[in-house]
Design an enzyme around this catalytic site. Structure first.
Site, PDB file in Angstrom:
ATOM      1  N   LYS A   1      30.499  56.897  81.831  1.00  0.00           N
ATOM      2  CA  LYS A   1      30.676  57.388  83.205  1.00  0.00           C
ATOM      3  C   LYS A   1      31.827  58.386  83.243  1.00  0.00           C
ATOM      4  O   LYS A   1      32.929  58.101  82.774  1.00  0.00           O
ATOM      5  CB  LYS A   1      30.985  56.229  84.156  1.00  0.00           C
ATOM      6  CG  LYS A   1      31.233  56.691  85.592  1.00  0.00           C
ATOM      7  CD  LYS A   1      31.260  55.521  86.560  1.00  0.00           C
ATOM      8  CE  LYS A   1      32.628  54.960  86.803  1.00  0.00           C
ATOM      9  NZ  LYS A   1      33.477  55.781  87.685  1.00  0.00           N
TER      10      LYS A   1
ATOM     11  N   ASP B   1      29.710  60.484  88.168  1.00  0.00           N
ATOM     12  CA  ASP B   1      30.051  59.737  89.386  1.00  0.00           C
ATOM     13  C   ASP B   1      30.882  60.619  90.309  1.00  0.00           C
ATOM     14  O   ASP B   1      32.100  60.484  90.387  1.00  0.00           O
ATOM     15  CB  ASP B   1      30.814  58.466  88.990  1.00  0.00           C
ATOM     16  CG  ASP B   1      31.050  57.545  90.170  1.00  0.00           C
ATOM     17  OD1 ASP B   1      30.352  57.674  91.190  1.00  0.00           O
ATOM     18  OD2 ASP B   1      31.946  56.682  90.064  1.00  0.00           O
TER      19      ASP B   1
ATOM     20  N   ASP C   1      28.090  65.638 101.869  1.00  0.00           N
ATOM     21  CA  ASP C   1      28.266  66.889 102.617  1.00  0.00           C
ATOM     22  C   ASP C   1      26.975  67.123 103.393  1.00  0.00           C
ATOM     23  O   ASP C   1      26.100  66.246 103.430  1.00  0.00           O
ATOM     24  CB  ASP C   1      28.575  68.040 101.633  1.00  0.00           C
ATOM     25  CG  ASP C   1      29.444  69.118 102.271  1.00  0.00           C
ATOM     26  OD1 ASP C   1      29.131  69.524 103.404  1.00  0.00           O
ATOM     27  OD2 ASP C   1      30.405  69.565 101.628  1.00  0.00           O
TER      28      ASP C   1
ATOM     29  N   THR D   1      33.940  49.487  97.908  1.00  0.00           N
ATOM     30  CA  THR D   1      34.472  48.111  97.860  1.00  0.00           C
ATOM     31  C   THR D   1      35.946  48.065  98.238  1.00  0.00           C
ATOM     32  O   THR D   1      36.507  46.986  98.403  1.00  0.00           O
ATOM     33  CB  THR D   1      34.267  47.481  96.466  1.00  0.00           C
ATOM     34  OG1 THR D   1      34.666  48.435  95.489  1.00  0.00           O
ATOM     35  CG2 THR D   1      32.839  47.087  96.241  1.00  0.00           C
TER      36      THR D   1
ATOM     37  N   ARG E   1      38.494  49.403  81.892  1.00  0.00           N
ATOM     38  CA  ARG E   1      39.658  48.896  81.160  1.00  0.00           C
ATOM     39  C   ARG E   1      39.391  47.776  80.168  1.00  0.00           C
ATOM     40  O   ARG E   1      40.024  47.761  79.112  1.00  0.00           O
ATOM     41  CB  ARG E   1      40.747  48.498  82.170  1.00  0.00           C
ATOM     42  CG  ARG E   1      41.378  49.725  82.808  1.00  0.00           C
ATOM     43  CD  ARG E   1      42.077  49.397  84.100  1.00  0.00           C
ATOM     44  NE  ARG E   1      41.127  49.057  85.159  1.00  0.00           N
ATOM     45  CZ  ARG E   1      41.463  48.785  86.416  1.00  0.00           C
ATOM     46  NH1 ARG E   1      42.732  48.777  86.764  1.00  0.00           N
ATOM     47  NH2 ARG E   1      40.546  48.494  87.310  1.00  0.00           N
TER      48      ARG E   1
END
Ligand code: C5P
Length: 235
Positions: A33, A60, A65, A119, A210
């Site tokens: 990503k 991503d 718009d 989120t 991570r």
């Protein structure tokens, strides 16, 4: 595309660091990503690098718009041949339709994913935004809207994946970040699920940053997550 894939989030500031991470992980990961940080710093170079390595790309950019602008922006993104590309469902039906149309008319294999409710937003944010219904209902409503308008799937929390899978049927792609191997550090993620939980809830793609990039051995960390995914998918 296989049924399930691990996508590693290249949350690094430059294509040099991206190249180092991809080299360290090697053939353990074939899907990456690229988000706003890396794209705005070194997008074209990173995407050329990933292509050259034969990797698949989740771009991503969360486009949001007016429909015409999004249609043309999606058209511009297609030059890099991303497998997945995000737009905001909050741009509403015409905008999502425009994104899907850009892909269709180009005959591209890119799949459009919609983001429903970030989120990072909670009840008090929705109140500020004038959204009265519960967060979960808003996620379902925007998910239905986006898929109805031609999105191929959604980015969602693993906690939402079960309800969305039920609402949207078997074909929608459900791409879930917020995944942590059992016992792993949470970082700033609060509501997490294990890779096995996410797969059992109906996710098709897991996005992990991570826990792989920050591991002492990123390749081994990625392989362990893939094993857990495969075991859950086969169970
Ligand atoms: O390092 P970590 O596994 O938390 O990275 C997750 C990736 O997924 C990051 O790139 C983050 O921006 C993204 N993401 C997320 N939660 C969302 C949407 C995207 O963590 N709801």
């Amino acid at each position: 595309m296989e049924n399930h894939a691990l996508i590693v989030a290249l949350d690094v500031p430059s294509s040099r660091e991206a190249a180092e991470a991809v080299a360290r992980i090697g053939d353990a990961v074939s899907f990456y990503k690229v988000g706003l940080e890396l794209f705005l710093a070194d997008g074209p170079e990173t995407l050329r690098l990933l292509r050259g390595e034969g990797k698949r790309v989740f771009l991503d950019l969360k486009l949001h718009d007016i429909p015409r602008t999004v249609e043309r922006a999606v058209g511009s993104c297609l030059r890099w041949g991303p497998d997945l590309l995000t737009v905001h469902a909050q741009g509403s039906s015409a905008m999502v339709e425009a994104a899907a149309r850009a892909v269709r008319e180009a005959g591209a294999a890119t799949r459009i994913l919609a983001v429903t409710v970030l989120t990072s937003l909670d009840r008090s944010d929705l109140d500020l935004l004038g959204v009265a219904r519960p967060v979960e209902e808003q996620v379902l409503a925007l998910g239905r809207l986006a898929v109805g308008a031609g999105a191929h799937g959604l980015v969602c929390s693993p906690r939402e994946a079960g309800a969305l899978r039920k609402a949207l049927g078997p074909d929608a792609l459900l791409v879930t970040p917020g995944v942590r191997p059992a016992g792993g550090a949470l970082g700033d993620q609060k509501r997490v699920a294990t890779p096995a939980d996410a797969i059992r809830a109906g996710a098709t793609h897991l996005v992990v940053g991570r826990p792989v990039l920050g591991a002492p051995d990123p390749r081994a960390a990625a392989l362990a997550i893939r094993e857990e995914m495969a075991a859950a998918a086969g169970a």
